[in-house]
Structure formats: C-alpha cells, structure tokens
Design an enzyme around this catalytic site. Structure first.
Site, PDB file in Angstrom:
ATOM      1  N   ASN A  62       1.820 -22.301  59.224  1.00 40.48           N
ATOM      2  CA  ASN A  62       0.684 -23.210  59.142  1.00 40.48           C
ATOM      3  C   ASN A  62       0.857 -24.354  60.137  1.00 40.48           C
ATOM      4  O   ASN A  62       1.963 -24.819  60.396  1.00 40.48           O
ATOM      5  CB  ASN A  62       0.446 -23.716  57.719  1.00 40.48           C
ATOM      6  CG  ASN A  62       1.632 -24.413  57.074  1.00 40.48           C
ATOM      7  OD1 ASN A  62       2.763 -23.953  57.166  1.00 40.48           O
ATOM      8  ND2 ASN A  62       1.364 -25.504  56.391  1.00 40.48           N
ATOM      9  N   GLU A  64      -0.861 -27.969  60.829  1.00 42.48           N
ATOM     10  CA  GLU A  64      -1.774 -28.997  60.353  1.00 42.48           C
ATOM     11  C   GLU A  64      -2.206 -29.921  61.487  1.00 42.48           C
ATOM     12  O   GLU A  64      -1.654 -29.889  62.587  1.00 42.48           O
ATOM     13  CB  GLU A  64      -1.110 -29.812  59.240  1.00 42.48           C
ATOM     14  CG  GLU A  64      -0.851 -28.994  57.996  1.00 42.48           C
ATOM     15  CD  GLU A  64      -0.208 -29.771  56.875  1.00 42.48           C
ATOM     16  OE1 GLU A  64      -0.123 -29.216  55.773  1.00 42.48           O
ATOM     17  OE2 GLU A  64       0.214 -30.925  57.067  1.00 42.48           O
ATOM     18  N   CYS A  73      -4.073 -22.042  58.787  1.00 48.09           N
ATOM     19  CA  CYS A  73      -3.097 -21.467  57.870  1.00 48.09           C
ATOM     20  C   CYS A  73      -2.228 -20.428  58.564  1.00 48.09           C
ATOM     21  O   CYS A  73      -2.640 -19.806  59.550  1.00 48.09           O
ATOM     22  CB  CYS A  73      -3.817 -20.800  56.695  1.00 48.09           C
ATOM     23  SG  CYS A  73      -4.840 -21.906  55.717  1.00 48.09           S
ATOM     24  N   GLU A  75      -1.376 -17.453  57.647  1.00 45.52           N
ATOM     25  CA  GLU A  75      -1.907 -16.097  57.599  1.00 45.52           C
ATOM     26  C   GLU A  75      -2.847 -15.836  58.771  1.00 45.52           C
ATOM     27  O   GLU A  75      -2.772 -14.810  59.440  1.00 45.52           O
ATOM     28  CB  GLU A  75      -2.668 -15.858  56.292  1.00 45.52           C
ATOM     29  CG  GLU A  75      -1.833 -16.009  55.046  1.00 45.52           C
ATOM     30  CD  GLU A  75      -1.837 -17.418  54.469  1.00 45.52           C
ATOM     31  OE1 GLU A  75      -1.627 -18.405  55.227  1.00 45.52           O
ATOM     32  OE2 GLU A  75      -2.036 -17.537  53.251  1.00 45.52           O
ATOM     33  N   CYS A 112      -5.518 -18.719  50.770  1.00 39.56           N
ATOM     34  CA  CYS A 112      -6.780 -19.416  50.496  1.00 39.56           C
ATOM     35  C   CYS A 112      -7.949 -18.463  50.772  1.00 39.56           C
ATOM     36  O   CYS A 112      -7.772 -17.369  51.324  1.00 39.56           O
ATOM     37  CB  CYS A 112      -6.888 -20.676  51.363  1.00 39.56           C
ATOM     38  SG  CYS A 112      -7.212 -20.366  53.111  1.00 39.56           S
ATOM     39  N   CYS A 115      -8.421 -17.408  54.486  1.00 43.56           N
ATOM     40  CA  CYS A 115      -7.443 -16.399  54.917  1.00 43.56           C
ATOM     41  C   CYS A 115      -7.760 -15.028  54.318  1.00 43.56           C
ATOM     42  O   CYS A 115      -7.626 -14.005  54.995  1.00 43.56           O
ATOM     43  CB  CYS A 115      -6.028 -16.840  54.554  1.00 43.56           C
ATOM     44  SG  CYS A 115      -5.466 -18.234  55.553  1.00 43.56           S
TER      45      CYS A 115
END
Length: 160
Positions: A62, A64, A73, A75, A112, A115
């Site tokens: 990830n 940010e 993210c 994924e 999430c 993803c």
C-alpha cells in the site's frame, strides 16, 4: 417476491504450516512486500503477491498519500503491475497480508471494495477463478477459491 441466499465456501487454516508449499511461498513474498509499504498516516501496512500462470510473482504494497484518496492499496498495486508486466498471462493466486504499528493484526484482513472490484475484473477477463489467500501478521489464514465469492453481485462489462 423471491428470496435467495448467497453463500460461498472458504477454507480456514490454523497457520501457515497447513498451506501448500506454493501458497506458503506466496505469503512469504507478500510479507516481504508489506515491509515496503508507505503507510505514515494509517500505520497499517499491507503486502500483496500475485502468482501468474507463467510462474512469475508480482508484489505490491500500500502507498498512502497526504491527500487520502490519492493512495493505492497493495492489492491494486500488485494486480495492476501484473497486468502491465504480463498482459495476457492469467493470474493464478493473490496472497494478501497486513500488519499495524498500533496493534497486532491476528486475523486476516479482507480486501476493500475497490480492490475486490479491481481483482474481479481480472478474474472475469481470464474466465478462470483466482485463488485468494488472506493473512494478518499472525494467526489463521483464510483461502477463498474465487474473487467472485467475496464480491457477490459484482459489476462487470456485461452491464455496459
């Protein structure tokens, strides 16, 4: 009116030792990727590893950003990179693992919604299920046999 119940089957392992060697190796790569996460705001580090049909493994973590919606993210980093590096090569499995600087993550963290939708796109495109392996920092490991299982009633190109 008609009611219908949707359900799916998953496998819960007590630990890594119960997984197939190939899946253990994939989780290990996801753990390595997790260490490269840039998560100064959430302190929640996620690593993902994508196993391709050609045997290659693509990792992501990830990333940010101070402008929160601008991050990405693990994924999606990994799956999009896999698509860019190996167009036309099917994805066999995705392993995801998470940890936190604030507490011990002792249960698997599920992807999430963004993803799930992104991974479902690849599964739909290849017309073959993608195995999903989820693990926290410690504890049980969950395996799902398809991305579609964790996103029932998913949106795909058939709606367009």
């Amino acid at each position: 009116m008609q009611k219908q119940k949707l359900s799916f089957e998953l496998t819960i392992f007590d630990g890594l030792a119960e997984l197939l060697k190939e899946d253990q190796d994939l989780i290990a790569k996801a753990v390595g990727a997790r260490k490269n996460a840039y998560a100064p705001y959430s302190n929640f580090q996620v690593g993902a590893a994508v196993l391709m049909e050609n045997g290659e493994v693509v990792i992501g973590s990830n990333q940010e950003n101070a402008s929160y919606p601008s991050g990405l993210c693990a994924e999606r980093v990994a799956v999009f990179q896999a698509g860019a590096l190996y167009p036309g090569v099917q994805i066999k499995a995705v392993a995801i693992t998470a940890t936190s600087k604030n507490h011990v993550v002792d249960s698997p963290a599920a992807p999430c919604g963004n993803c799930r939708q992104s991974m479902l796109e690849y599964e739909t495109k290849q017309k073959k299920p993608i195995k999903l392996i989820l693990m926290g920092e410690t504890g049980k490991v969950i395996q799902c046999n398809s991305i579609a299982d964790i996103l029932p009633l998913g949106f795909d190109s058939s709606f367009l």
